[in-house]
Design a protein around this motif. Structure first.
Motif: not given
Length: 75
Positions: A41-43, A45-50, A53-60
């Motif tokens: 569901h794209g949530i 799991i831990d700080l590293r994953d967060a 995910k936040s550092a990855a450029p958004s597709r929009a």
């Protein structure tokens, strides 16, 4: 945090056997299962994953290359 989850006898027996086969505890099986649900569901799991995910450029924000083909009109 401690929470209780109830299983029917058949499910619990199968989980116990799976744990024995994989040399894992029920807790480890539950951790893996819940991590898979969160990931599905794209949530994060831990700080590293967060952070990843936040550092990855958004597709929009960064539109990808799209090709549009125009069909040649048949005569």
């Amino acid at each position: 945090m401690r929470k209780l989850i109830a299983f029917d006898e058949d499910t619990f027996a199968k989980l116990t056997q799976l744990g024995r086969d994989r040399m894992a505890t029920i807790q480890e099986l539950a951790d893996e299962a819940f991590a898979d649900v969160l990931k599905k569901h794209g949530i994060p799991i831990d700080l590293r994953d967060a952070l990843r995910k936040s550092a990855a450029p958004s597709r929009a924000a960064t539109p990808g290359k799209t090709r549009s083909r125009t069909r040649k009109a048949s005569s």
